[in-house]
Enzyme design. Structure first.
Site, short mmCIF file in Angstrom:
data_model
loop_
_atom_site.label_atom_id
_atom_site.label_comp_id
_atom_site.label_asym_id
_atom_site.label_seq_id
_atom_site.Cartn_x
_atom_site.Cartn_y
_atom_site.Cartn_z
N GLU A 3 -58.53 55.60 39.69
CA GLU A 3 -58.59 54.25 40.25
C GLU A 3 -60.02 53.77 40.10
OE1 GLU A 3 -55.18 56.19 42.28
OE2 GLU A 3 -57.29 56.75 42.35
N TYR A 52 -64.40 53.61 30.90
CA TYR A 52 -63.07 54.22 30.88
C TYR A 52 -62.26 53.75 29.67
CZ TYR A 52 -64.25 55.70 35.61
OH TYR A 52 -64.86 56.25 36.70
#
Length: 148
Positions: free
Chosen positions: A103, A115
């Site tokens: 998350e 990411y």
């Protein structure tokens, strides 16, 4: 830069660095609880014996979830976050994980770019996930070699 598994005696140092890196920092007790889980995967990066970056995940069966990735401010933008994620993915895969999840705050553009750069894709949204009410993107990366 030396990468190694966490040791219990690292946790006070990690918890102090956590307070500097995050407004919603994990406590030393939270780190201790995670560390003692049979599913814990953790890596630190050291420079001259000093922890400058750390990350941890929980690898349960085919799924692993990143809990924290942090790099000391003076060591950022040098590829350490990317290296930590690669280490977590590799160590989780060795435990049988096929997917890595995480998350991330929807407002954290730097983390989102990192990411995406290492192969994570948006998977969903957790509404009001953080204590201040901010949403989180759920991201996923396959750890399975799809070139077979």
């Amino acid at each position: 830069m030396f990468a190694r598994d966490w040791r219990e005696e690292d946790i006070p140092t990690i918890a102090e660095l956590e307070k500097v890196c995050f407004t919603d920092a994990w406590s030393e007790q939270t780190f201790l609880s995670a560390f003692h889980s049979p599913y814990f995967v953790g890596v630190v990066l050291e420079e001259k014996g000093e922890i400058v970056a750390y990350a941890c995940a929980s690898a349960v069966f085919e799924d692993s979830e990143i809990g924290v990735v942090a790099v000391a401010k003076e060591w950022r933008r040098q590829g350490l976050g990317k290296r930590l994620i690669a280490e977590l993915c590799s160590r989780s895969k060795m435990r049988g994980a096929e997917n890595m999840f995480l998350e991330v705050r929807v407002s954290n553009a730097n983390a989102l770019a990192l990411y995406r750069n290492v192969g994570f894709e948006k998977f969903g949204v957790r509404k009001r996930y953080y204590p201040d009410g901010e949403d989180a993107f759920v991201m996923r990366k396959s750890l399975v070699d799809t070139n077979r």
